[in-house]
Design an enzyme around this catalytic site. Sequence first.
Site, PDB file in Angstrom:
ATOM      1  N   ARG A  55      -4.198  10.579   4.003  1.00  0.00           N
ATOM      2  CA  ARG A  55      -2.436  11.720   3.797  1.00  0.00           C
ATOM      3  C   ARG A  55      -1.649  11.245   3.132  1.00  0.00           C
ATOM      4  O   ARG A  55      -0.193  12.702   2.787  1.00  0.00           O
ATOM      5  CB  ARG A  55      -2.143  10.787   5.691  1.00  0.00           C
ATOM      6  CG  ARG A  55      -2.490  11.743   6.716  1.00  0.00           C
ATOM      7  CD  ARG A  55      -1.630  11.297   8.051  1.00  0.00           C
ATOM      8  NE  ARG A  55      -0.504  11.469   7.691  1.00  0.00           N
ATOM      9  CZ  ARG A  55      -0.429  12.795   8.170  1.00  0.00           C
ATOM     10  NH1 ARG A  55      -1.030  13.860   8.568  1.00  0.00           N
ATOM     11  NH2 ARG A  55       1.081  13.060   7.685  1.00  0.00           N
ATOM     12  N   ARG A  59      -8.703   0.301   4.719  1.00  0.00           N
ATOM     13  CA  ARG A  59      -7.522   1.200   4.100  1.00  0.00           C
ATOM     14  C   ARG A  59      -6.698   0.190   3.812  1.00  0.00           C
ATOM     15  O   ARG A  59      -5.587   0.468   3.496  1.00  0.00           O
ATOM     16  CB  ARG A  59      -7.124   2.308   4.682  1.00  0.00           C
ATOM     17  CG  ARG A  59      -8.015   2.819   4.852  1.00  0.00           C
ATOM     18  CD  ARG A  59      -8.053   4.016   6.088  1.00  0.00           C
ATOM     19  NE  ARG A  59      -6.406   4.485   5.835  1.00  0.00           N
ATOM     20  CZ  ARG A  59      -5.337   4.770   6.245  1.00  0.00           C
ATOM     21  NH1 ARG A  59      -5.653   4.965   7.405  1.00  0.00           N
ATOM     22  NH2 ARG A  59      -4.528   4.980   5.928  1.00  0.00           N
ATOM     23  N   ILE A  90       7.426   5.734  17.482  1.00  0.00           N
ATOM     24  CA  ILE A  90       7.317   7.009  16.401  1.00  0.00           C
ATOM     25  C   ILE A  90       6.590   7.693  16.110  1.00  0.00           C
ATOM     26  O   ILE A  90       6.520   8.819  16.099  1.00  0.00           O
ATOM     27  CB  ILE A  90       7.628   5.811  15.067  1.00  0.00           C
ATOM     28  CG1 ILE A  90       8.767   5.117  14.597  1.00  0.00           C
ATOM     29  CG2 ILE A  90       7.414   6.793  13.691  1.00  0.00           C
ATOM     30  CD1 ILE A  90       9.781   4.632  14.484  1.00  0.00           C
ATOM     31  N   CYS A 145      -3.745  12.327  12.337  1.00  0.00           N
ATOM     32  CA  CYS A 145      -4.620  11.779  13.138  1.00  0.00           C
ATOM     33  C   CYS A 145      -4.266  10.970  14.075  1.00  0.00           C
ATOM     34  O   CYS A 145      -3.490  11.447  14.692  1.00  0.00           O
ATOM     35  CB  CYS A 145      -4.570  10.828  11.328  1.00  0.00           C
ATOM     36  SG  CYS A 145      -3.118   9.954  11.592  1.00  0.00           S
ATOM     37  N   ASP A 204       4.241  -0.085  12.284  1.00  0.00           N
ATOM     38  CA  ASP A 204       3.095  -0.421  11.661  1.00  0.00           C
ATOM     39  C   ASP A 204       3.114  -1.945  11.993  1.00  0.00           C
ATOM     40  O   ASP A 204       2.127  -2.086  11.868  1.00  0.00           O
ATOM     41  CB  ASP A 204       3.160   0.004  10.663  1.00  0.00           C
ATOM     42  CG  ASP A 204       3.476   1.359   9.786  1.00  0.00           C
ATOM     43  OD1 ASP A 204       2.752   1.725  10.715  1.00  0.00           O
ATOM     44  OD2 ASP A 204       3.450   1.204   8.616  1.00  0.00           O
ATOM     45  N   ARG A 244       1.907  14.394  13.008  1.00  0.00           N
ATOM     46  CA  ARG A 244       1.890  14.139  11.973  1.00  0.00           C
ATOM     47  C   ARG A 244       2.356  15.011  11.212  1.00  0.00           C
ATOM     48  O   ARG A 244       1.651  15.351  10.305  1.00  0.00           O
ATOM     49  CB  ARG A 244       0.888  12.943  11.292  1.00  0.00           C
ATOM     50  CG  ARG A 244       1.274  12.152  11.729  1.00  0.00           C
ATOM     51  CD  ARG A 244       0.085  10.480  10.746  1.00  0.00           C
ATOM     52  NE  ARG A 244       1.622   9.793   9.587  1.00  0.00           N
ATOM     53  CZ  ARG A 244       0.796   9.234   9.426  1.00  0.00           C
ATOM     54  NH1 ARG A 244      -0.969   8.750   9.272  1.00  0.00           N
ATOM     55  NH2 ARG A 244       1.653   8.480   8.036  1.00  0.00           N
ATOM     56  N   LYS A 254       0.945  -1.445   0.267  1.00  0.00           N
ATOM     57  CA  LYS A 254       0.008  -0.018   0.290  1.00  0.00           C
ATOM     58  C   LYS A 254       1.132   1.334   0.087  1.00  0.00           C
ATOM     59  O   LYS A 254       0.947   2.284  -1.084  1.00  0.00           O
ATOM     60  CB  LYS A 254      -0.561  -0.461   1.321  1.00  0.00           C
ATOM     61  CG  LYS A 254      -1.365   1.317   1.831  1.00  0.00           C
ATOM     62  CD  LYS A 254      -2.116   1.415   3.253  1.00  0.00           C
ATOM     63  CE  LYS A 254      -1.675   2.465   3.973  1.00  0.00           C
ATOM     64  NZ  LYS A 254      -1.318   3.363   4.671  1.00  0.00           N
ATOM     65  N   ASN A 255       1.805   1.540   1.053  1.00  0.00           N
ATOM     66  CA  ASN A 255       2.229   2.288   1.673  1.00  0.00           C
ATOM     67  C   ASN A 255       3.705   3.076  -0.126  1.00  0.00           C
ATOM     68  O   ASN A 255       3.723   3.919  -0.563  1.00  0.00           O
ATOM     69  CB  ASN A 255       3.219   2.603   2.674  1.00  0.00           C
ATOM     70  CG  ASN A 255       1.737   3.263   3.394  1.00  0.00           C
ATOM     71  OD1 ASN A 255       0.739   3.510   3.325  1.00  0.00           O
ATOM     72  ND2 ASN A 255       2.525   2.574   5.190  1.00  0.00           N
TER      73      ASN A 255
HETATM   74  N1  EPU Z   1       7.906  13.180  11.646  1.00  0.00           N
HETATM   75  C1  EPU Z   1       8.730  14.607  12.042  1.00  0.00           C
HETATM   76  N2  EPU Z   1       8.223  16.137  11.301  1.00  0.00           N
HETATM   77  C2  EPU Z   1       8.048  16.010   9.691  1.00  0.00           C
HETATM   78  C3  EPU Z   1       7.862  14.841   9.256  1.00  0.00           C
HETATM   79  C4  EPU Z   1       7.473  13.473  10.444  1.00  0.00           C
HETATM   80  O1  EPU Z   1       8.266  15.030  12.850  1.00  0.00           O
HETATM   81  O2  EPU Z   1       8.692  16.732   9.532  1.00  0.00           O
HETATM   82  C5  EPU Z   1       7.521  12.465  13.262  1.00  0.00           C
HETATM   83  C6  EPU Z   1       6.749  11.757  12.802  1.00  0.00           C
HETATM   84  O3  EPU Z   1       5.786  13.066  13.193  1.00  0.00           O
HETATM   85  C7  EPU Z   1       6.613  10.694  12.916  1.00  0.00           C
HETATM   86  C8  EPU Z   1       7.711  10.257  12.690  1.00  0.00           C
HETATM   87  O4  EPU Z   1       8.706  11.470  11.850  1.00  0.00           O
HETATM   88  O5  EPU Z   1       6.267  11.004  14.559  1.00  0.00           O
HETATM   89  C9  EPU Z   1       6.915   9.885  10.955  1.00  0.00           C
HETATM   90  O6  EPU Z   1       6.633   9.673  10.313  1.00  0.00           O
HETATM   91  P1  EPU Z   1       7.434   9.674   8.594  1.00  0.00           P
HETATM   92  O7  EPU Z   1       6.753  10.873   7.758  1.00  0.00           O
HETATM   93  O8  EPU Z   1       8.070   8.474   8.546  1.00  0.00           O
HETATM   94  O9  EPU Z   1       5.633   8.349   8.070  1.00  0.00           O
HETATM   95  P2  EPU Z   1       5.202   9.406   7.266  1.00  0.00           P
HETATM   96  O10 EPU Z   1       6.103   8.938   5.740  1.00  0.00           O
HETATM   97  O11 EPU Z   1       3.874   9.845   7.112  1.00  0.00           O
HETATM   98  C10 EPU Z   1       4.574   6.596   6.401  1.00  0.00           C
HETATM   99  C11 EPU Z   1       3.627   5.769   5.943  1.00  0.00           C
HETATM  100  C12 EPU Z   1       3.673   5.243   7.480  1.00  0.00           C
HETATM  101  C13 EPU Z   1       4.844   5.001   8.568  1.00  0.00           C
HETATM  102  C14 EPU Z   1       5.662   5.549   8.782  1.00  0.00           C
HETATM  103  C15 EPU Z   1       7.008   5.147   9.255  1.00  0.00           C
HETATM  104  C16 EPU Z   1       2.902   6.408   4.718  1.00  0.00           C
HETATM  105  C17 EPU Z   1       1.407   7.032   3.449  1.00  0.00           C
HETATM  106  N3  EPU Z   1       2.893   6.320   5.110  1.00  0.00           N
HETATM  107  O12 EPU Z   1       3.843   7.733   7.572  1.00  0.00           O
HETATM  108  O13 EPU Z   1       2.077   3.976   7.618  1.00  0.00           O
HETATM  109  O14 EPU Z   1       4.460   4.254  10.004  1.00  0.00           O
HETATM  110  O15 EPU Z   1       6.399   5.930   7.048  1.00  0.00           O
HETATM  111  O16 EPU Z   1       7.747   4.117   8.185  1.00  0.00           O
HETATM  112  O17 EPU Z   1       3.473   5.984   3.477  1.00  0.00           O
HETATM  113  C18 EPU Z   1       0.430   2.876   8.063  1.00  0.00           C
HETATM  114  O18 EPU Z   1       0.839   1.666   6.467  1.00  0.00           O
HETATM  115  O19 EPU Z   1      -0.132   2.260   8.853  1.00  0.00           O
HETATM  116  C19 EPU Z   1       0.901   3.756   8.637  1.00  0.00           C
HETATM  117  C20 EPU Z   1       0.849   4.648   8.998  1.00  0.00           C
END
Ligand code: EPU
Length: 435
Positions: A104, A411, A341, A128, A319, A133, A34-35
């Site tokens: 998101r 999802r 995380i 969320c 996850d 996030r 998915k991601n």
């Molecule tokens: N973070 C910051 N500042 C930023 C961006 C992120 O502090 O500018 C923090 C976030 O608050 C969080 C951590 O960094 O605490 C990780 O966030 P990241 O940006 O790496 O996650 P994401 O890109 O928003 C993706 C997956 C998530 C998965 C995370 C970590 C997608 C669509 N989502 O999210 O998937 O948990 O990476 O591996 O790719 C899920 O599938 O259930 C899911 C939540």
Amino acid sequence: MAAVVTASQKVLKPHLLIKGGHALSGELKVSGAKNSALVLMTAALLTEGVVELANVPELTDIQGMAEILGSLGVSVKRRHQAIRLQADNLNHAEPPYELVNGLRASFFCIGPLLGRLGHAKVPLPGGCRIGARPVVEHIKGLKALGAVVNVEHGVVTASVPGSSRRLKGAPIMLDCPSVGATETVLMAAVLAEGVSTIENAAQEPEVQDLAKMLNAMGARISGAGGPVITIEGVERLNGCSYAVMPDRIEAGTFLLAAAITRSSLRVAPIIPEHLNAVLQKLRDCGCKLEIENQGITIIPGELHGVDITTQPFPGFPTDLQAPFMALLATAKGTSVITEKIYENRMQHVAELQRMGASIRLQGNTAVVEGVPQLSAAPVTGSDLRAAAAMVLASLAARGTSQVAGLNHLDRGYAEIEGKLNSAGTQIHRCNPELA
Ligand code: EPU
């Protein structure tokens, strides 16, 4: 199937009725990630050419992304697990709030829109259930590439000043290895003038999958999968055909379904290196794993507690924290699980407790004392992975559970009850709204 519920506990939302205590056997097939698929779809914005994606999972999130791309003028044709995308008539750089709000990952459009058109206006996705996030790092990266970025009234407006409308390559150091920020910067930098580097980049397999596809489109990216990624900007990208990698989180969830029901099961396809930290924890708690031909056969022994701390890749993935907690709730002895995380990803604890799990929560650390048997209850998954944890706990529980929160579950898990039932479970989907 008679569920263990009192009148006051009646669940009127769509739910799964899961009769616990059935062993699994045979093989479970893992869908595309998915991601990965979500971000690969947005990468189609970078070219006029046709992008054909195979192995795309059939999920509500994928449908949401298809609608967002459609709203920008992208032609989207979907046939089962194949999607054909063509952005030759991009007439819009502003996805609507109603669509972005529900997904998101749609914020990831900002990088390719900016790279291709020189401007983009994307509503902030907001927090969320699992945490705030923020997208600070995404914005910082785009600014470093020369974009002027403003955040006002909940909308991020980004544009490239000057007549060339082309971003300029630059060194970027992320404060945290954010997956989304790395992907956003990667997609913005591929069409920039000159060389960019991303230091402290996310090393998740989804980032590697994106870089592989962008390179197949003619980009020049090296180092993806490591902490420093180098991107040599090119003037244009072509279309491509690309197969999405297997979903490592779905694969891990299926291995845990076998472990929690103490069943031997094969799960495939899996790229084992994507799951090393999880496989090690499964071995540590007493499972035997046979790895061959892109598949893993799990043979659970007598299971005992292990300690887990979530970390960015290659560490233990957040996850799978909730699903693994469901397993450890049934393993002998004490486990300490720490979520590092997300600030709010422990909501499944209260639901597991309702099923008889013995868990003490101190901030973001859960101390789990394994119990010999969980008992069925009506429970709700508060986010996608919490919902998966509820399914797993129900498979092992005595009695029939009602699992709500299917808007989250659907999802991220394609045909979950169909797949699990083919391996021996008894799961029945009920939609009282349609009754
Ligand atoms: N973070 C910051 N500042 C930023 C961006 C992120 O502090 O500018 C923090 C976030 O608050 C969080 C951590 O960094 O605490 C990780 O966030 P990241 O940006 O790496 O996650 P994401 O890109 O928003 C993706 C997956 C998530 C998965 C995370 C970590 C997608 C669509 N989502 O999210 O998937 O948990 O990476 O591996 O790719 C899920 O599938 O259930 C899911 C939540």
